[in-house]
Design an enzyme around this catalytic site. Structure first.
Site, PDB file in Angstrom:
ATOM      1  N   ARG A 196       0.878  -1.182   0.000  1.00  0.00           N
ATOM      2  CA  ARG A 196       0.000   0.000   0.000  1.00  0.00           C
ATOM      3  C   ARG A 196       0.904   1.217   0.000  1.00  0.00           C
ATOM      4  NH1 ARG A 196      -5.378   1.436   3.379  1.00  0.00           N
ATOM      5  NH2 ARG A 196      -6.141   0.037   1.774  1.00  0.00           N
ATOM      6  N   HIS A 217      -7.102   1.111  -6.647  1.00  0.00           N
ATOM      7  CA  HIS A 217      -7.366   0.198  -5.528  1.00  0.00           C
ATOM      8  C   HIS A 217      -8.061  -1.055  -6.080  1.00  0.00           C
ATOM      9  CE1 HIS A 217      -7.752  -1.235  -1.576  1.00  0.00           C
ATOM     10  NE2 HIS A 217      -8.638  -0.402  -1.066  1.00  0.00           N
ATOM     11  N   GLN A 260     -10.145  -3.680  -3.867  1.00  0.00           N
ATOM     12  CA  GLN A 260     -11.458  -3.205  -3.431  1.00  0.00           C
ATOM     13  C   GLN A 260     -12.514  -3.521  -4.492  1.00  0.00           C
ATOM     14  OE1 GLN A 260     -12.214  -1.710  -0.368  1.00  0.00           O
ATOM     15  NE2 GLN A 260     -14.250  -2.219  -1.107  1.00  0.00           N
ATOM     16  N   ASP A 279     -17.450   7.282  -1.565  1.00  0.00           N
ATOM     17  CA  ASP A 279     -16.168   7.098  -0.873  1.00  0.00           C
ATOM     18  C   ASP A 279     -15.845   8.437  -0.212  1.00  0.00           C
ATOM     19  OD1 ASP A 279     -13.745   6.142   0.054  1.00  0.00           O
ATOM     20  OD2 ASP A 279     -12.721   6.216  -1.883  1.00  0.00           O
ATOM     21  N   CYS A 332     -16.382   1.628   0.244  1.00  0.00           N
ATOM     22  CA  CYS A 332     -15.226   0.770   0.542  1.00  0.00           C
ATOM     23  C   CYS A 332     -14.834   0.820   2.012  1.00  0.00           C
ATOM     24  CB  CYS A 332     -14.049   1.150  -0.348  1.00  0.00           C
ATOM     25  SG  CYS A 332     -13.389   2.796  -0.038  1.00  0.00           S
ATOM     26  N   ARG A 356     -13.789  -8.645   0.870  1.00  0.00           N
ATOM     27  CA  ARG A 356     -12.347  -8.420   0.658  1.00  0.00           C
ATOM     28  C   ARG A 356     -11.584  -9.712   0.956  1.00  0.00           C
ATOM     29  NH1 ARG A 356     -10.161  -3.288   0.924  1.00  0.00           N
ATOM     30  NH2 ARG A 356      -8.295  -4.385   0.217  1.00  0.00           N
TER      31      ARG A 356
HETATM   32  N1   CP Z   1     -11.299  -0.294   2.055  1.00  0.00           N
HETATM   33  C1   CP Z   1     -10.037  -0.363   2.505  1.00  0.00           C
HETATM   34  O1   CP Z   1      -9.077  -0.559   1.755  1.00  0.00           O
HETATM   35  O2   CP Z   1      -9.924  -0.213   3.854  1.00  0.00           O
HETATM   36  P1   CP Z   1      -8.572  -0.016   4.685  1.00  0.00           P
HETATM   37  O3   CP Z   1      -8.016   1.331   4.337  1.00  0.00           O
HETATM   38  O4   CP Z   1      -9.001  -0.133   6.108  1.00  0.00           O
HETATM   39  O5   CP Z   1      -7.611  -1.113   4.281  1.00  0.00           O
HETATM   40  N1  NVA Z   2     -10.023   6.673  -1.435  1.00  0.00           N
HETATM   41  C1  NVA Z   2      -9.644   6.224  -0.104  1.00  0.00           C
HETATM   42  C2  NVA Z   2      -9.858   4.756   0.011  1.00  0.00           C
HETATM   43  C3  NVA Z   2      -9.510   4.183   1.357  1.00  0.00           C
HETATM   44  C4  NVA Z   2      -9.686   2.690   1.405  1.00  0.00           C
HETATM   45  C5  NVA Z   2      -8.201   6.593   0.183  1.00  0.00           C
HETATM   46  O1  NVA Z   2      -7.352   6.469  -0.711  1.00  0.00           O
HETATM   47  O2  NVA Z   2      -7.925   7.021   1.299  1.00  0.00           O
END
Ligand code: CP
Ligand code: NVA
Length: 304
Positions: A106, A133, A136, A223, A262, A290
């Protein structure tokens, strides 16, 4: 499901059959898990996870997925690695390839993932970058398939920021014949190249009006207005109140429309509590999925 790609960074690496195949495998793994538990198909396999940003769902679901398939994870914050002292991404990729069977990362800059993937001899999975992502979206489309029994011809209304999740959702839509209508303020549209690519195979409508997007929608998606990488405190003013998913907006979609997010959610910003806690919301199934989609992905990348 055997995949042609070594890595999953955006979703664009997949063919339509591979994308649908992963979702169907996820549904099978979920049923198997609920009945007798999964078989240890990834016995003794190691997934290394690198986090530059916080996470709840991604971290826990990958960790639990590996455990339930007989494998293990090594969980690293990039601050604890030599990466933080200037070791190159290339050298990190080569080193981790000697210890583990797959890397999930990540990150902020999507290019870091590309460099990781180019230099790792093992699969690299994007666990969220500023741009995409994909994991997701596997879970989101699995949830839509479970609830609506099909994907082709479904209409998704995306409301709010044209962000990383939205970019991957557009790729998912293109792979499965789903139509999307995306309502964002001017200047917050999703990636132009992604839209251009997706428009070759499906309908992607861009609008600034949430009610245009939600008309006849089977699925309404929100989101956060402020992703982890967005630091501008004045951002919210561009979205509120117009882009909030509330009861009025849900009523303008199809009667049996479902609501996806998400998570994590900021209640009373991008979505009201009445919607996210209401009867049309499927966000907890979405979060659970997930786990199942990542199992299917890990099996496809590591085991096949
Ligand atoms: N939706 C998602 O990726 O959640 P987290 O940021 O908690 O991993
Ligand atoms: N768009 C959000 C998604 C988190 C899972 C971010 O990048 O923070």
């Amino acid at each position: 499901m055997k995949l042609k790609t070594k890595d999953l960074l955006t979703l664009a690496e997949l063919t339509p059959n591979e994308f649908i195949g992963l979702i169907d495998d996820s549904i099978k793994l979920k049923k198997e898990f609920k009945k007798d538990g999964n078989k240890p198909i990834l016995k003794n396999k190691i997934l290394t996870m690198i986090f530059q940003k916080p996470s709840t769902r991604t971290r826990v679901s990958f960790e639990v997925a590996m455990y339930q398939l007989g494998g293990h994870t090594v969980n690293l914050s990039s601050n604890d690695m030599q990466l933080s002292r200037g070791e190159s991404v290339e050298d990190t990729a080569k080193t981790l390839s000697r210890y583990s069977n797959c890397i999930m990362a990540r990150v902020y800059d999507h290019k870091l993932l590309e460099t990781l993937a180019e230099n790792a001899s093992i699969p690299v999975i994007n666990g969220l970058s500023d741009s995409f992502h994909p994991c997701q979206i596997l879970a989101d489309f699995m949830t839509i398939k479970e609830k609506k029994k099909k994907l082709k011809g479904i209409k998704i209304a995306w409301i709010g920021d044209g962000n990383n999740v939205c970019n991957s959702m557009i790729y998912g839509a293109a792979l499965s014949g789903v139509n999307m209508s995306i309502a964002t303020p001017k200047g917050f549209e999703p990636d132009k190249t992604v839209i251009k690519e997706a428009k070759k195979t499906t309908n992607i409508e861009l609008t600034t009006d949430p009610f245009t997007a939600s008309k006849n929608a089977d699925v309404v998606v929100a989101d956060t207005f402020s992703s982890i990488h967005n630091l501008d405190k004045k951002r919210l003013q561009k979205f509120l109140p117009k882009y909030q998913v509330n009861d009025k907006l849900m009523k303008s979609a199809k009667k049996d429309a479902i609501f996806l997010h998400c998570l994590p959610a900021k209640r009373e910003q991008e979505v009201t509590s009445s919607v996210i806690d209401g009867p049309q919301s499927v966000v907890w199934d979405e979060a659970e999925n997930r786990l199942h989609t990542q199992k299917a992905l890990l099996v496809a990348l590591i085991h096949a």
